[in-house]
Design an enzyme around this catalytic site. Structure first.
Site, PDB file in Angstrom:
ATOM      1  N   SER A  87       0.755  -1.191   0.041  1.00  0.00           N
ATOM      2  CA  SER A  87       0.028   0.068   0.119  1.00  0.00           C
ATOM      3  C   SER A  87       0.997   1.235   0.211  1.00  0.00           C
ATOM      4  O   SER A  87       1.581   1.590  -0.904  1.00  0.00           O
ATOM      5  CB  SER A  87      -1.061   0.028   0.948  1.00  0.00           C
ATOM      6  OG  SER A  87      -1.947   0.638   1.173  1.00  0.00           O
ATOM      7  N   ASP A 130      -8.411  -6.997  -4.463  1.00  0.00           N
ATOM      8  CA  ASP A 130      -8.090  -5.610  -4.109  1.00  0.00           C
ATOM      9  C   ASP A 130      -8.636  -4.612  -5.087  1.00  0.00           C
ATOM     10  O   ASP A 130      -7.954  -4.576  -6.381  1.00  0.00           O
ATOM     11  CB  ASP A 130      -6.418  -5.584  -3.926  1.00  0.00           C
ATOM     12  CG  ASP A 130      -5.915  -4.035  -3.451  1.00  0.00           C
ATOM     13  OD1 ASP A 130      -6.706  -3.302  -3.382  1.00  0.00           O
ATOM     14  OD2 ASP A 130      -4.782  -4.155  -3.173  1.00  0.00           O
ATOM     15  N   HIS A 165      -7.804  -5.545  -0.356  1.00  0.00           N
ATOM     16  CA  HIS A 165      -6.322  -4.880  -0.044  1.00  0.00           C
ATOM     17  C   HIS A 165      -5.710  -5.375   0.931  1.00  0.00           C
ATOM     18  O   HIS A 165      -4.358  -5.404   1.039  1.00  0.00           O
ATOM     19  CB  HIS A 165      -6.736  -3.403  -0.236  1.00  0.00           C
ATOM     20  CG  HIS A 165      -5.500  -2.438  -0.019  1.00  0.00           C
ATOM     21  ND1 HIS A 165      -4.650  -2.820  -0.975  1.00  0.00           N
ATOM     22  CD2 HIS A 165      -5.114  -1.822   0.763  1.00  0.00           C
ATOM     23  CE1 HIS A 165      -3.535  -1.913  -0.509  1.00  0.00           C
ATOM     24  NE2 HIS A 165      -3.989  -1.204   0.590  1.00  0.00           N
TER      25      HIS A 165
END
Lengths: 198, 377
Positions: free
Chosen positions: B148, B314, B347
């Site tokens: 991320s 995701d 995610h």
């Protein structure tokens, strides 16, 4: 080691950049890294096989050659290898075009549908042949576009693709294919190995 | 919190010119390490944390007493095997776990700096963390890794310091924050700024905090970290400790109760202003624009081996955006591996126990460490 990989390896110059399209478990990539000083990359469609390659530290990208070859610039590799995969594409013609765009030289190997055992099977049994190299039934085969050594030879000639070398592989035996022995080699070869250039 | 005494940090004395134009110097950067640096100093991995992470990647966080955010991945025998590798993780500037951030007390007024803190970027975060290499006298890292926002820092790090890491693992990230990413971050910021306790960012951090706003921000963000299928399978329409709907606005559904809980525990460990600053840094991240619209240029100087990972479920940083990075790298003939891991965990997959993901990283790192040492590559 597969005889085919030995032949491919011999065709490749030292210190070259190689892309193995449909690299599978990365066995050929490993073989090349061990036996040659080369920079080798892979493209593979199966997640499981990509994970296996990456687990061995190989630079392999998950992708489908029919779409993902586009991301490689023109002539960005000295050699692009396509080992026994051409017949599985929706459009082999377009893939070959892309291979010749990306690679200065292209090595294509094809399981030969012209081998005498296959001809005999079809002739006498009247059934789709199942062999060591082509172990599938007609209803579950990933091989959409089977061809013979002769077919591929004709294809290259028709498309103006230069064939530098053609090698026949039958069991452990390798031999050169020339225009004069082509008909015969098309009968006895299990595999045809072609070195091409645009 | 007296446990803050247990935090390790370096003081960066040199002036650091920020993207906003301001300069900072003499500021703290908090860090933690796991495993041991070997004699050759070639086994260090710098791990970057995501939006709400901190330097405590593994083990128990001494401030929150909770498990480290990457406990599944970092530790002895794990993906980032601390028996082999020396893992360093720092709290980003702008953060709230001991590094210089809006919660840092300004000695002149004896209050938090608050919104007088300069707006920082991913580039600023990475430039600050680069000083850790000097601190540990590490010439070259074996790897940089993160998911991320941590992945964005990986990309920025390699771009800024092309030959300081042999391997780069950007996970579930993007080279350029999308409109949807910015939209969700703005939602979170508005929730915080609408809380009357926010006081234009000058709350004292003791008696009153914009906890409600921060909790809502966290709740909204949390949804984006999960997949629809994952949520449906875990919660469905299950009711929370009741057999029927109550015709009111209490948490009837388990998913409501879950989100409320996530919001309430988050405010205990995170500073609302840090949330504003860090989400801003993410929104400003556009490595493609930094290089005149050509992402490949960001990596042109680098010999780093890249291994990019995305997750099927995701939708915040989808495979297509991760693949854009792969394409940019292939365009310059960089050494790149890429796989999309199949999972329903959204995610958040990079933080969770996703065996395929963890084992592939583990094997990749150990094989690559050997390959580099044997000069095969």
């Amino acid at each position: 080691m597969k005889e085919e990989f030995k032949v491919i390896s011999k065709l490749i110059d030292e210190k070259s950049r190689v892309l193995d399209v449909g690299c599978g478990d990365g066995i050929l990539m490993e073989y090349l890294l061990k036996n040659k000083v080369v920079d080798v990359r892979g493209l593979e469609i199966s997640k499981e096989k990509v994970k296996k390659c990456l687990s061995n530290g190989l630079a392999v990208v998950e992708g489908n050659a029919e779409y993902d070859l586009k991301q490689f610039p023109d002539l960005s590799f000295d050699y692009v290898i396509l080992s026994q995969t051409l017949q599985a594409f929706m459009s082999p013609e377009n893939v070959i075009k892309d291979l010749l765009r990306v690679g200065k030289k292209v090595i294509v190997t094809i399981p030969n549908f012209g081998h005498w055992k296959i001809r005999v099977d079809l002739l006498f049994k009247g059934e789709m042949p199942i062999t060591k190299n082509l172990p599938y039934e007609w209803y579950n085969t990933p091989n959409l576009h089977m061809c013979t050594i002769q077919d591929f030879y004709n294809f290259c000639n028709n498309k103006g693709i230069n064939i530098f070398k053609t090698i026949s592989l039958n069991g452990q035996k390798t031999s050169k294919i020339t225009p004069s022995n082509l008909k015969y080699k098309n009968l006895i070869s299990e595999l045809g190995i072609f070195l091409l250039e645009k | 919190m007296s446990n803050f005494d247990k935090i390790k940090s370096i003081t960066i004395k040199q002036p650091l010119k920020l993207d906003c134009g301001k300069e900072i110097s003499n500021f703290p950067l908090a860090y933690e390490t796991y495993g041991n640096l070997n004699e050759k100093k070639d086994n260090a991995i710098l791990v970057f944390h995501a939006l709400t992470g901190d330097q405590f990647a593994s083990g128990q966080n001494p401030v929150t007493n909770k498990e480290g955010w990457w406990n599944y991945a970092v530790g002895p025998g794990k993906a980032f095997d601390t028996q082999k590798f020396f893992v360093i993780c720092a709290n980003v500037i702008g953060g709230c776990m001991g590094s210089y951030g809006p919660g840092t007390i300004d000695p002149k007024i004896n209050k938090p700096i608050g919104t007088n803190f300069p707006v920082i970027t991913i580039n600023d975060m990475v430039n600050a963390q680069h000083y850790l290499l000097d601190h540990f006298k590490i010439e070259r890292l074996f790897a940089v890794a993160g998911g991320s926002m941590g992945g964005m820092q990986v990309l920025q790090f390699v771009s800024n310091f092309p030959n300081k890491a042999k391997v780069a693992l950007p996970i579930a990230c993007t080279a350029s924050h999308s409109a949807q990413n910015i939209a969700f971050n703005e939602l979170g910021r508005q929730a915080i700024m609408s809380d009357t306790n926010w006081k234009d960012g000058l709350y004292d951090g003791k008696t009153s905090n914009p906890d409600k706003g921060l909790a809502v921000a966290r709740m909204a963000a949390h949804i984006t970290y999960l997949s629809k299928k994952g949520l449906q399978e875990k919660f469905g329409r299950n009711l929370q400790e009741r057999s029927d709907l109550k015709f009111g606005f209490d948490a009837d559904f388990q998913i409501e109760s879950y989100l409320r809980y996530q919001g309430s525990v988050f405010v205990d460990r995170f500073d609302a202003n840090s949330y504003l600053y860090i989400t801003r840094a993410m929104d400003y991240f556009d490595l493609t624009k930094q290089h005149g619209g050509n992402l490949s240029k960001a990596f042109k100087e680098s010999k780093t081996k890249f291994f990019i990972i995305s997750f099927t479920s995701d939708w915040l940083y989808p495979t297509s955006e991760n693949k854009d990075i792969v394409i940019a790298l292939n365009a310059i003939g960089a050494d790149v591996g890429f796989v999309e891991i199949k999972t329903d965990k959204g995610h958040d997959s990079f933080l969770l126990d996703v065996p395929d993901f963890l084992s592939t990283i583990k094997n990749y790192l150990s094989a690559t460490y050997i390959n580099i040492n044997e000069r095969r590559i």
